[in-house]
Enzyme design. Structure first.
Site, PDB file in Angstrom:
ATOM      1  N   LYS A 174       0.860  -1.180   0.000  1.00 34.01           N
ATOM      2  CA  LYS A 174       0.000   0.000   0.000  1.00 34.01           C
ATOM      3  C   LYS A 174       0.896   1.229   0.000  1.00 34.01           C
ATOM      4  CE  LYS A 174      -2.228   3.202   2.008  1.00 34.01           C
ATOM      5  NZ  LYS A 174      -1.983   4.562   1.442  1.00 34.01           N
TER       6      LYS A 174
ATOM      7  N   CYS B  29      13.885  10.086   6.750  1.00 36.90           N
ATOM      8  CA  CYS B  29      13.655   9.731   8.158  1.00 36.90           C
ATOM      9  C   CYS B  29      14.950   9.824   8.947  1.00 36.90           C
ATOM     10  CB  CYS B  29      13.061   8.341   8.263  1.00 36.90           C
ATOM     11  SG  CYS B  29      14.028   7.110   7.406  1.00 36.90           S
TER      12      CYS B  29
ATOM     13  N   GLU C 124       8.938   1.109  11.110  1.00 38.79           N
ATOM     14  CA  GLU C 124      10.056   2.042  10.865  1.00 38.79           C
ATOM     15  C   GLU C 124       9.467   3.433  10.938  1.00 38.79           C
ATOM     16  OE1 GLU C 124      13.133   1.314  10.504  1.00 38.79           O
ATOM     17  OE2 GLU C 124      13.233  -0.755   9.794  1.00 38.79           O
TER      18      GLU C 124
ATOM     19  N   GLU D 117       9.693  16.243  14.691  1.00 38.61           N
ATOM     20  CA  GLU D 117      10.120  15.983  13.324  1.00 38.61           C
ATOM     21  C   GLU D 117       9.432  16.980  12.384  1.00 38.61           C
ATOM     22  OE1 GLU D 117       8.822  12.298  11.407  1.00 38.61           O
ATOM     23  OE2 GLU D 117      10.911  11.918  10.907  1.00 38.61           O
TER      24      GLU D 117
HETATM   25  P1  NAD Z   1       2.376   8.549   7.312  1.00 41.63           P
HETATM   26  O1  NAD Z   1       2.456   7.850   8.608  1.00 41.63           O
HETATM   27  O2  NAD Z   1       1.530   9.766   7.190  1.00 41.63           O
HETATM   28  O3  NAD Z   1       1.856   7.536   6.191  1.00 41.63           O
HETATM   29  C1  NAD Z   1       2.559   6.357   5.892  1.00 41.63           C
HETATM   30  C2  NAD Z   1       1.617   5.362   5.228  1.00 41.63           C
HETATM   31  O4  NAD Z   1       0.603   4.976   6.149  1.00 41.63           O
HETATM   32  C3  NAD Z   1       0.898   5.897   4.007  1.00 41.63           C
HETATM   33  O5  NAD Z   1       0.823   4.880   3.039  1.00 41.63           O
HETATM   34  C4  NAD Z   1      -0.483   6.225   4.558  1.00 41.63           C
HETATM   35  O6  NAD Z   1      -1.471   6.203   3.550  1.00 41.63           O
HETATM   36  C5  NAD Z   1      -0.666   5.101   5.549  1.00 41.63           C
HETATM   37  N1  NAD Z   1      -1.631   5.354   6.631  1.00 41.63           N
HETATM   38  C6  NAD Z   1      -2.061   6.550   7.110  1.00 41.63           C
HETATM   39  N2  NAD Z   1      -2.950   6.363   8.120  1.00 41.63           N
HETATM   40  C7  NAD Z   1      -3.074   5.033   8.287  1.00 41.63           C
HETATM   41  C8  NAD Z   1      -3.831   4.206   9.181  1.00 41.63           C
HETATM   42  N3  NAD Z   1      -4.634   4.734  10.106  1.00 41.63           N
HETATM   43  N4  NAD Z   1      -3.722   2.861   9.074  1.00 41.63           N
HETATM   44  C9  NAD Z   1      -2.896   2.302   8.173  1.00 41.63           C
HETATM   45  N5  NAD Z   1      -2.162   3.035   7.290  1.00 41.63           N
HETATM   46  C10 NAD Z   1      -2.247   4.387   7.357  1.00 41.63           C
HETATM   47  O7  NAD Z   1       3.874   8.862   6.868  1.00 41.63           O
HETATM   48  P2  NAD Z   1       4.300   9.809   5.640  1.00 41.63           P
HETATM   49  O8  NAD Z   1       3.837  11.200   5.930  1.00 41.63           O
HETATM   50  O9  NAD Z   1       3.887   9.163   4.373  1.00 41.63           O
HETATM   51  O10 NAD Z   1       5.881   9.699   5.694  1.00 41.63           O
HETATM   52  C11 NAD Z   1       6.704  10.509   6.492  1.00 41.63           C
HETATM   53  C12 NAD Z   1       7.109   9.794   7.753  1.00 41.63           C
HETATM   54  O11 NAD Z   1       7.707   8.552   7.463  1.00 41.63           O
HETATM   55  C13 NAD Z   1       8.130  10.537   8.575  1.00 41.63           C
HETATM   56  O12 NAD Z   1       7.724  10.511   9.928  1.00 41.63           O
HETATM   57  C14 NAD Z   1       9.401   9.727   8.409  1.00 41.63           C
HETATM   58  O13 NAD Z   1      10.320   9.845   9.463  1.00 41.63           O
HETATM   59  C15 NAD Z   1       8.868   8.364   8.273  1.00 41.63           C
HETATM   60  N6  NAD Z   1       9.815   7.481   7.609  1.00 41.63           N
HETATM   61  C16 NAD Z   1      10.490   6.544   8.347  1.00 41.63           C
HETATM   62  C17 NAD Z   1      11.414   5.714   7.737  1.00 41.63           C
HETATM   63  C18 NAD Z   1      12.168   4.684   8.514  1.00 41.63           C
HETATM   64  O14 NAD Z   1      12.648   3.757   7.902  1.00 41.63           O
HETATM   65  N7  NAD Z   1      12.260   4.780   9.832  1.00 41.63           N
HETATM   66  C19 NAD Z   1      11.669   5.842   6.363  1.00 41.63           C
HETATM   67  C20 NAD Z   1      10.971   6.801   5.648  1.00 41.63           C
HETATM   68  C21 NAD Z   1      10.040   7.620   6.286  1.00 41.63           C
END
Ligand code: NAD
Ligand code: MN
Length: 501
Positions: A179, A288, A254, A389
């Site tokens: 997804k 991240c 992650e 963040e």
């Molecule tokens: P997000 O949490 O907003 O969304 C991530 C994914 O989760 C998307 O596909 C979104 O559609 C889905 N999602 C949203 N609500 C959900 C729910 N209630 N249930 C299930 N899925 C849901 O993250 P983002 O804004 O897309 O990405 C940025 C974040 O990702 C930052 O916090 C960054 O630090 C983190 N990140 C972490 C890593 C790592 O490996 N630690 C790598 C890349 C990004």
């Protein structure tokens, strides 16, 4: 800016290219112009249902369950070859959809191919143990896939995060439902197409698109999904973990970071400046592992910042498809506003704005989500900018004098994803590598995540380790098998002793 035709995209369920069951679609845009570049199916719980049954069938009784490790290995290596054969096309699509500069997108496509190759080669090396027993028993373990894995990924590395998820899951013999983030679905769909082209059977790699709160949530709640692997915000991870508790689903997470980057006076200062620029401004700070807190020893504070700020000002912001461009837009107008909001808060709390802090709206760039490379000096480790963040090109610079004080400040957030130390003192480097609460520490190097090395967070930055052999543990469960080798028949009740022995 390049004008692009609006394409209609399909999801992939059971090997078929399909629209959402209810026919809904949403538009995906380019953050460079906010122009619509594609129409993508807006999935609902019904599509999750379809994807789960396709993935279940492929795992429980489909051809995938009969693939030998060597066959899985070859299939993954074919995906790597297909990615390598289409680097330019895929990189352009990535840049169009997420705004990262083309140089970084190419590197991501190659890193994705390397990830498939790495796990392709590990697929034939999933062996268990044989455990010596106290008695005439043969005991051994089997390493078995969980089954159907739901994989939910963010928008900052749309293709690479998909590769980090799909490759190890398939190497271990699982089937997946991927997804992608709502704003960046295109290269994940393309990866699903390449998996099919590589001969991976129908139903093994499903890609569903739509809002996280709807289809992500339905995946996490579905009893037919055995495991959820998630990358994204810590807050979303918290919700997913709570929901997964209902079905005791296996979860790996992650999450976010607020990683420190620490420079001592004995470091190679030019190298530290170059590395620190990379660590905060690549991918417009939407990484991240971005080193968002720069800890400078007071002895070098002014000297370091004089050059660093001048270099930050010199970063060429613009159209990410242009080779000359060094920083593109952030992902959305909302994200730009969020970044600017944090800049306002930092000023209000008394941080010193050294450069940036505004949107870039010269000429063509006005239509996109551009933010200046931004540096705040004299930040206190407790300020909002040093604790939360931001996910944009904004750096908090914090002075320090003593090592103990530094370690306390560096460890003073809820996060623990990564950390960097710049020093030529070998004892200090390795001592700090132990004292810093982070899953990934780099010494005299900004940030790097090759497939060979484990990756993941301490504290609220996550659970589990992706990449490397550790990454396979997220997709394998261990079964113990015991075999009776005794020549004596087993008869507990018949051999009951006359009196206590
Ligand atoms: P997000 O949490 O907003 O969304 C991530 C994914 O989760 C998307 O596909 C979104 O559609 C889905 N999602 C949203 N609500 C959900 C729910 N209630 N249930 C299930 N899925 C849901 O993250 P983002 O804004 O897309 O990405 C940025 C974040 O990702 C930052 O916090 C960054 O630090 C983190 N990140 C972490 C890593 C790592 O490996 N630690 C790598 C890349 C990004
Ligand atoms: Mn988000």
């Amino acid at each position: 800016m390049t004008a692009t035709a609006i394409a209609t995209w399909d999801m992939i369920i059971g090997g078929e290219d399909v629209q959402a069951a209810n026919g809904d679609a949403f538009e995906t845009v380019s953050p460079t112009t906010n122009d619509v570049i594609g129409a993508v199916p807006k999935g609902s719980a019904e599509d999750v249902e379809r994807a789960v049954s396709a993935a279940r069938q492929a795992f429980d009784s489909g051809p995938w369950s009969r693939f030998t490790p060597l066959e899985r290995s070859r299939a993954l290596n074919r995906v790597a070859d297909l990615l390598r054969g289409r680097v330019e096309e895929i990189a352009r699509l990535e840049t169009l959809n997420c705004g990262k500069i083309i140089v970084e997108s190419r590197a991501d496509v190659i890193a994705s191919a390397n990830c498939f190759e790495y796990y392709g080669n590990l697929a034939t090396q999933l062996w268990g143990e044989q455990i010596p027993m106290n008695g005439p028993l043969l005991d051994y373990t089997l390493r078995e896939p969980y089954g159907v894995c739901g994989q939910i990924i963010p928008w900052n590395f749309p293709l690479l995060m998909a590769a980090w998820k799909v490759a190890p899951a398939l190497a271990a013999g699982n089937t997946v439902i991927l997804k992608p983030a709502s704003v960046t679905p295109l290269t994940a769909i393309l990866l699903g197409q390449l998996c099919r082209e590589a001969g991976i059977p129908d139903g093994v790699v499903n890609v569903i698109t739509g809002p996280g709160g709807v289809i992500g949530d339905a995946l996490v709640g579905h009893p037919g999904v055995d495991k959820i692997a998630f990358t994204g915000e810590t807050e979303t991870g918290r919700q997913i973990m709570a929901k997964a508790a209902q079905t005791i689903k296996k979860v790996s997470l992650e999450l976010g970071g607020k990683s420190p980057n620490i420079v001592f006076p004995d470091a190679g200062i030019d190298e530290a400046i170059n590395g620190s620029l990379f660590a905060i401004f690549t991918n417009a700070g939407q990484r991240c592992t971005a080193r968002t807190r720069l800890f400078l020893h007071r002895e070098i504070y002014d000297q370091f910042l004089e050059t660093f700020v001048a270099r930050a000002k010199g970063i060429r912001v613009g159209d990410p498809l242009e080779h000359e461009t060094q920083m593109g837009p952030v992902i959305s107008p909302q994200q730009r506003d969020r970044v600017l909001h944090y800049c306002g808060v930092a000023s209000d709390e008394g941080a010193e704005l050294l450069t940036g802090g505004r949107k870039v709206d010269l000429g063509n760039l006005a239509a996109g989500n551009f933010v200046e490379p931004t540096v705040f000096g004299q930040v206190d480790a407790g300020m909002t900018l040093a604790q939360q963040e931001v996910f944009g090109p904004v750096l908090a610079v914090i002075p320090f004098s003593r090592e103990d004080e530094l370690v306390t400040m560096a460890n003073s957030t809820i996060y623990g994803l990564a950390a960097t130390v710049w020093t030529n003192d070998i004892k200090r480097a390795h001592t700090l590598a132990r004292r810093l609460q982070a899953g990934n520490v780099s010494i005299n190097y900004p940030t790097v995540n090759p497939p060979e090395a484990p990756f993941g967070g301490y504290k609220q930055s996550g659970i589990g380790r992706e990449l490397s052999r550790h990454g396979l543990d997220l997709y394998l469960q261990t079964k113990n098998v015991v075999v009776n080798l005794s020549s004596q028949p087993f008869d507990w009740y018949g051999r009951w002793p006359e009196r206590p022995v």
